[in-house]
Design a protein around this motif. Structure first.
Motif, PDB file in Angstrom:
ATOM      1  N   HIS A  66       0.847  -1.196   0.000  1.00 17.26           N
ATOM      2  CA  HIS A  66       0.000   0.000   0.000  1.00 17.26           C
ATOM      3  C   HIS A  66       0.879   1.242   0.000  1.00 17.26           C
ATOM      4  O   HIS A  66       1.896   1.303   0.703  1.00 17.26           O
ATOM      5  N   VAL A 109       0.997  -5.295   3.514  1.00 18.23           N
ATOM      6  CA  VAL A 109      -0.231  -5.440   4.302  1.00 18.23           C
ATOM      7  C   VAL A 109      -0.632  -6.895   4.549  1.00 18.23           C
ATOM      8  O   VAL A 109      -1.420  -7.159   5.460  1.00 18.23           O
ATOM      9  N   ARG A 139      -8.480  -5.538   6.698  1.00 17.16           N
ATOM     10  CA  ARG A 139      -7.810  -4.656   7.660  1.00 17.16           C
ATOM     11  C   ARG A 139      -8.397  -3.254   7.498  1.00 17.16           C
ATOM     12  O   ARG A 139      -8.916  -2.918   6.433  1.00 17.16           O
ATOM     13  N   GLN A 140      -8.293  -2.429   8.531  1.00 13.69           N
ATOM     14  CA  GLN A 140      -8.773  -1.055   8.428  1.00 13.69           C
ATOM     15  C   GLN A 140      -7.735  -0.094   8.994  1.00 13.69           C
ATOM     16  O   GLN A 140      -6.878  -0.468   9.798  1.00 13.69           O
ATOM     17  N   SER A 141      -7.833   1.158   8.541  1.00 14.14           N
ATOM     18  CA  SER A 141      -6.934   2.210   9.015  1.00 14.14           C
ATOM     19  C   SER A 141      -7.746   3.451   9.344  1.00 14.14           C
ATOM     20  O   SER A 141      -8.564   3.898   8.539  1.00 14.14           O
ATOM     21  N   GLY A 190      -3.931   5.425   6.585  1.00 10.67           N
ATOM     22  CA  GLY A 190      -3.021   4.409   6.075  1.00 10.67           C
ATOM     23  C   GLY A 190      -1.679   4.339   6.772  1.00 10.67           C
ATOM     24  O   GLY A 190      -0.822   3.548   6.371  1.00 10.67           O
ATOM     25  N   TRP A 199      -2.421  -0.047  10.324  1.00  9.18           N
ATOM     26  CA  TRP A 199      -3.558  -0.884   9.945  1.00  9.18           C
ATOM     27  C   TRP A 199      -3.875  -1.862  11.067  1.00  9.18           C
ATOM     28  O   TRP A 199      -2.988  -2.306  11.797  1.00  9.18           O
ATOM     29  N   SER A 200      -5.155  -2.188  11.205  1.00 17.57           N
ATOM     30  CA  SER A 200      -5.597  -3.133  12.221  1.00 17.57           C
ATOM     31  C   SER A 200      -5.089  -4.537  11.901  1.00 17.57           C
ATOM     32  O   SER A 200      -4.574  -4.799  10.816  1.00 17.57           O
TER      33      SER A 200
END
Length: 260
Positions: free
Chosen positions: A130, A150, A191-193, A197, A200-201
Motif C-alpha cells: 500500500h 499489508v 484490515r482497516q486504518s 493508512g 492498519w488493524s
C-alpha cells in the motif's frame, strides 16, 4: 431496425425503469448516441493490462495500469481534466520481472475524502503493498509514500480499498492459507486504518472456509455497513480457481469488527 421495432424497444426500457422506480429515458429527436474515438494510454508495442480508473472532486480523471517496462512490471499513471487530453504516462512503482516474466502487479486505486490517492498492488517478492500520494501531486513519483506490506507471511494477490463516511479506510486482500487438504487456498482478509493508512488493524479472515478465493470487490452502503463479494473455489493463486466455483458475500454491521 424499423421504426416500430425502435418504438417497442423504448417502451420496453421505460417499463423496466418504471419497475425499478427510475425516471424513463426519452430519445432526443434526431440525436445519435456515440462514444469518442479510443485514446491509447499505454505505449504501443508493449504489453499493458489491469487498468483502474477513478475521478476526484474536481472531475479530473486518474488511471493506473500495469505495463512491462525494461525488465520491470510497472504501475503506470496518467490523468486528464477532460477525458480527451491526457498527461504523459509515468511509472510510479516498478517491480522487477522474475524468470517467468511479468508478475501481474494488479494495481487498484481509490481517492479518499481528504484527496489522498491510495494505491495497492502486488509483487512476487513482497506481497500486497500500500502507498499513497496527494491527488494533486500523484503525477510526481517522489510524492508517493514508501510502500508498506499489508499481508502476512504467506503469498498475497488481489487487493482493494474503500472508504466509509467517517473517513476510515477498509482494505480487502487475498492471502494463501495452506492446509493439509488445500495447499493453495487463498482467503479474503480484511484490515482497516483510521489514520489515513499510517497504521492498519490486525488481519481478519472474512472468507473463513477451507477453500480458495479470488477477486474481492467491497462496498460501503449509505449506512456505513461493509459488504464484500468474491469468487470462491479451490485455489486462488494468480486469480485462478478450479470448478466448481461460486460467488460469495459477507457483511459487517459493526465497522469491520465482525463478519457474517
Amino acid at each position: 431496425m424499423t421504426r416500430m421495432q425502435s418504438v417497442v424497444r423504448w417502451i420496453g426500457v421505460a417499463v423496466v425503469l418504471g419497475m425499478l422506480g427510475l425516471p424513463a429515458l426519452r430519445p432526443a429527436q434526431g440525436q445519435t448516441l456515440r462514444w469518442s474515438e479510443p485514446v491509447p494510454l499505454s505505449r504501443s508495442g508493449k504489453f499493458a493490462w489491469f487498468p483502474e480508473i477513478v475521478s476526484d472532486r474536481s472531475g479530473k480523471v486518474h488511471v493506473v495500469w500495469a505495463e512491462g517496462y525494461l525488465g520491470f512490471d510497472a504501475v503506470f499513471y496518467t490523468s486528464s481534466i477532460n477525458g480527451t487530453d491526457w498527461r504523459a504516462q509515468i511509472d510510479i512503482q516498478a517491480v522487477q520481472m522474475n524468470e517467468y516474466g511479468p508478475s501481474a502487479v494488479r494495481p487498484s486505486i481509490t481517492i479518499a475524502q481528504d484527496s489522498e490517492m491510495h494505491l495497492t498492488y502486488f509483487t512476487d517478492s513482497s506481497g500486497v503493498l500500500h502507498t499513497r500520494a496527494p491527488v494533486w501531486n500523484a503525477g510526481v513519483v517522489q510524492a508517493w509514500a514508501e510502500p508498506v506490506k499489508v499481508n502476512g507471511i504467506q503469498a498475497g494477490y488481489f487487493s482493494r480499498i474503500v472508504e466509509d463516511q467517517a473517513g476510515i479506510l477498509h482494505m480487502f486482500f487475498t492471502e494463501n492459507v495452506p492446509t493439509t487438504t488445500c495447499q493453495i487456498c487463498f482467503h479474503v482478509f480484511y484490515r482497516q486504518s483510521q489514520d489515513n493508512g499510517d497504521t492498519w488493524s490486525e488481519r481478519v479472515d472474512v472468507s473463513v472456509e477451507d477453500i480458495g478465493s479470488a477477486k474481492p470487490n467491497p462496498l460501503v452502503d449509505k449506512d456505513g455497513n461493509l459488504h464484500v463479494v468474491w469468487e470462491s473455489g479451490f485455489g486462488g493463486g494468480q486469480g485462478q480457481l478450479s470448478d466448481p466455483t461460486s460467488v460469495m458475500v459477507a457483511s459487517s454491521y459493526d465497522g469491520g469488527l465482525t463478519w457474517s
